[in-house]
Write an enzyme that holds these catalytic residues in place. Structure first.
Site, short mmCIF file in Angstrom:
data_model
loop_
_atom_site.label_atom_id
_atom_site.label_comp_id
_atom_site.label_asym_id
_atom_site.label_seq_id
_atom_site.Cartn_x
_atom_site.Cartn_y
_atom_site.Cartn_z
N LYS A 54 6.27 15.01 31.28
CA LYS A 54 6.01 16.19 30.45
C LYS A 54 5.93 17.38 31.40
O LYS A 54 5.24 17.31 32.42
CB LYS A 54 4.69 16.02 29.70
CG LYS A 54 4.10 17.33 29.16
CD LYS A 54 2.61 17.22 28.89
CE LYS A 54 1.97 18.59 28.75
NZ LYS A 54 0.52 18.54 28.54
N TRP A 91 3.30 16.41 21.32
CA TRP A 91 2.34 16.98 20.37
C TRP A 91 1.35 17.95 21.00
O TRP A 91 0.24 18.11 20.52
CB TRP A 91 1.60 15.85 19.63
CG TRP A 91 2.51 14.92 18.93
CD1 TRP A 91 3.12 15.12 17.72
CD2 TRP A 91 2.95 13.63 19.36
NE1 TRP A 91 3.90 14.05 17.39
CE2 TRP A 91 3.82 13.11 18.37
CE3 TRP A 91 2.68 12.85 20.51
CZ2 TRP A 91 4.41 11.87 18.49
CZ3 TRP A 91 3.29 11.61 20.62
CH2 TRP A 91 4.14 11.13 19.61
N HIS A 92 1.79 18.64 22.05
CA HIS A 92 0.91 19.60 22.71
C HIS A 92 1.37 21.04 22.44
O HIS A 92 1.23 21.91 23.29
CB HIS A 92 0.89 19.34 24.23
CG HIS A 92 0.30 18.01 24.59
ND1 HIS A 92 0.33 17.50 25.88
CD2 HIS A 92 -0.37 17.09 23.85
CE1 HIS A 92 -0.27 16.32 25.90
NE2 HIS A 92 -0.70 16.05 24.67
N TYR A 93 1.90 21.28 21.25
CA TYR A 93 2.37 22.62 20.93
C TYR A 93 1.19 23.59 20.79
O TYR A 93 0.07 23.21 20.47
CB TYR A 93 3.24 22.61 19.67
CG TYR A 93 2.63 21.98 18.44
CD1 TYR A 93 1.87 22.74 17.55
CD2 TYR A 93 2.83 20.63 18.15
CE1 TYR A 93 1.32 22.17 16.41
CE2 TYR A 93 2.28 20.05 17.01
CZ TYR A 93 1.53 20.82 16.16
OH TYR A 93 0.97 20.26 15.03
N HIS A 94 1.46 24.86 21.03
CA HIS A 94 0.41 25.87 21.07
C HIS A 94 1.04 27.25 20.86
O HIS A 94 2.26 27.39 20.80
CB HIS A 94 -0.32 25.82 22.42
CG HIS A 94 0.60 25.86 23.61
ND1 HIS A 94 1.22 24.72 24.09
CD2 HIS A 94 1.04 26.87 24.39
CE1 HIS A 94 1.99 25.04 25.13
NE2 HIS A 94 1.91 26.34 25.32
#
Length: 575
Positions: free
Chosen positions: A410, A510-513
């Site tokens: 990632k 799933w680490h969107y921001h």
């Protein structure tokens, strides 16, 4: 060889490990007694603070503010307690594979074509993810302008309830040792801290496989001052415009599970506020639906403009993730993310393993097509039909195909970003979001560098017991091309083909921001520009993802800002 081909065929089937979850098994904890269905709420009521979103930030924030003020916490989803798909580690993929209208996760597809999920449950993403717990780097804290002392007090407040030291077994140990062997040093052992090198991080799963979520932090609350309502869908924030110098939030309108409308107002107590903690999709969406956002966009939907704030919905980023599946000749444990290599090339190396050879459970966990993780076709071609076909093909694979592990990279940041816009004026509908994966060339360079580290890791003698000696990196990269639905070109293991591999097989971790970023939508105290009595406190305010997993820092931020607000009002004194 045919087995090995069919196995990695499903590499494209990437993964659900990192966004799954669980609460506690058995009887719900004491604090769940003040959690109610929204159908039980009065038609009209008043509170000192109204928090929209009972997620990773909203729960610790509500618990903290309730020590001195009346707080209403509104969660659009249900309770995590009593749901074994949330509670138990081994059930994590079932959580994301549930597409029913009231499921704990709500699937969405970005305009980039990548399948993704957003939480719809008390506790938020901590009920859906793979459980990895790690703090942000000190430089991240400094760049955010946070008070270092309070940050260092807030993390332990969270950790006392939710964080645990994992038991690292044979496969994860081999990954750890191989990372050290290929130069991702020093060896940092177990730590919550973000340090260059290789480490074992914390987990919100305990040693018995029970998940502990942000909802558990509500145990800190004063039950006499906190009201938590489930299945409460907030449609808009109300503003007062008369008799004030600029618009001020005055309350919210929400509906319950029966569709009945309720109104919650702020008390007349000085300092009362509405705080939006609905996540990186929900927070900018609700601001827009309430009239705060790009004026031309709001007008096109017939939404009266309260404040023209063009940056709402901007800066949307999702850390791209790429992975290879490495079949194992020997038994491996079923594990989520436990070990991480924090490199100096802008990439994080992590791993998760599966062994369902003697189980009725036959899927690829974090990488399963059931949850939309499908790297065998480029993003724009990941249709529901392609996913359904992948699920059927998965059922035909031999048992041995389900023994091995995914090694992933990632990238940090990222530098690429996009935007969020409304599709409809219904809060239940997903907005349109574009992340523009790899738009910035440096992001692509970081992915390639990460994949090269993975290649070295797989070749390491420290990993020899968990890979077939006949498998080359080129074979591992090309396993996806043997599957009937594949449309990818063959990849040779050189730099240019790795670039194409990164773009073709990109998935989410799933680490969107972003969407309500500090300095663009909110100030350093998370107050929304142009209006009063309204803040946004959650991951939508981030300019980059903190550490190797954001959940620890999002929970910390909820506690941190709760204390900050109490301090502003003279209601908290640090020890």
């Amino acid at each position: 060889m045919e087995i090995k081909k069919n196995i990695l065929v499903l590499f494209g089937v990437l993964w659900c490990f990192c966004i799954c979850g669980s609460a506690k098994r058995g009887t719900p904890p004491y604090h769940s007694r003040f959690i109610k269905e929204a159908t039980q709420s009065p038609t009209v009521a008043s509170y000192d603070y109204i928090i929209v979103g009972g997620g990773t930030a909203g729960c610790p924030l509500a618990a903290t503010l309730s020590q001195n003020f009346t707080v209403l916490l509104l969660e659009r989803g249900g309770s995590p307690y009593g749901n074994n798909n949330i509670t138990r580690l081994e059930n994590f993929s079932e959580n994301l594979g549930d597409n029913s209208p009231t499921a704990p996760s709500q699937q969405f597809v970005s305009e980039d074509g990548v399948y993704n999920h957003r939480a719809r449950v008390l506790g938020g993403g901590s009920c859906l993810n793979a459980g990895f717990y790690t703090r942000a780097a000190p430089v991240y804290v400094e760049d955010a302008g946070w008070d270092g002392q309070l940050v260092n007090e807030s993390y332990p407040w969270v950790e006392k309830i939710v964080a645990h030291r994992p038991i690292v077994r044979q496969w994860q140990t081999a990954v750890y040792n191989a990372l050290i062997d290929v130069g991702i040093t020093p060896s940092n052992g177990f730590t919550y801290d973000h340090k260059y090198g290789t480490k074992v991080g914390g987990s919100i799963f305990d040693t018995q496989g029970n998940r502990h979520t942000a909802a558990d932090l509500l145990g800190y609350a004063d039950p006499k001052k906190l009201t938590v309502l489930l299945r409460a869908n907030v449609h808009k924030v109300y503003f007062t415009t008369q008799g004030v110098s600029r618009p001020a939030a005055s309350g919210v309108m929400y509906t319950d599970a029966n569709g009945q409308t309720h109104t919650a107002y702020l008390t007349r107590r000085t300092g009362s506020e509405v705080i939006i903690s609905a996540g990186s999709l929900g927070s900018p969406q609700l601001l827009m639906l309430s009239g705060v956002g790009p004026a031309d966009h709001l007008t096109s939907f017939g939404i009266p403009v309260v404040v023209n704030l063009p940056a709402v919905g901007e800066g949307m980023s999702d850390n791209p993730m790429n992975s290879i599946y490495v079949p194992s000749p020997n038994l491996v444990e079923a594990s989520l993310i436990e070990v991480v290599g924090i490199t100096n090339v802008g990439s994080y190396i992590e791993a998760a393993s599966i062994d369902y050879t003697s189980s009725s459970r036959r899927n690829y966990g974090m990488m399963s097509p059931e949850i939309g993780q499908l790297a065998t076709v480029p993003p724009k071609q990941r249709t529901k039909k392609a996913i359904a076909h992948a699920v059927q093909m998965q059922k035909l694979l031999p048992d041995i195909a389900f023994r091995g592990g995914f090694i992933l990279e990632k990238i940090m940041g990222p530098l690429s970003s996009g935007q969020l816009r409304l599709r409809t004026t219904k809060v239940e509908d997903n907005p349109s979001v574009t992340f523009n994966y790899f738009q910035n060339p440096l992001d692509l360079q970081r992915c390639v560098a990460g994949m090269q580290i993975i290649e070295n890791l797989v070749k390491s003698p420290k990993f020899i017991n968990f890979t077939y000696s006949s498998n080359t990196m080129e074979q591992l990269l090309n396993f996806t091309t043997t599957w009937p639905i594949n449309v990818l070109p063959k990849h040779k293991n050189d730099n240019s083909s790795l670039q194409q591999f990164c773009k073709d097989t990109v998935m989410t971790i799933w680490h969107y921001h972003g969407g309500c970023q500090v300095g663009r939508v909110v100030d350093q105290n998370y107050r929304v520009f142009g209006v009063d009595a309204l803040r946004v406190i959650d991951g939508s305010t981030f300019n980059a993802s903190p550490g190797t997993n954001p959940q620890a820092t999002v929970m910390m931020l909820g506690r941190y800002m709760g204390v900050k607000i109490l301090e502003e009002r003279g209601q908290y004194r640090r020890q």
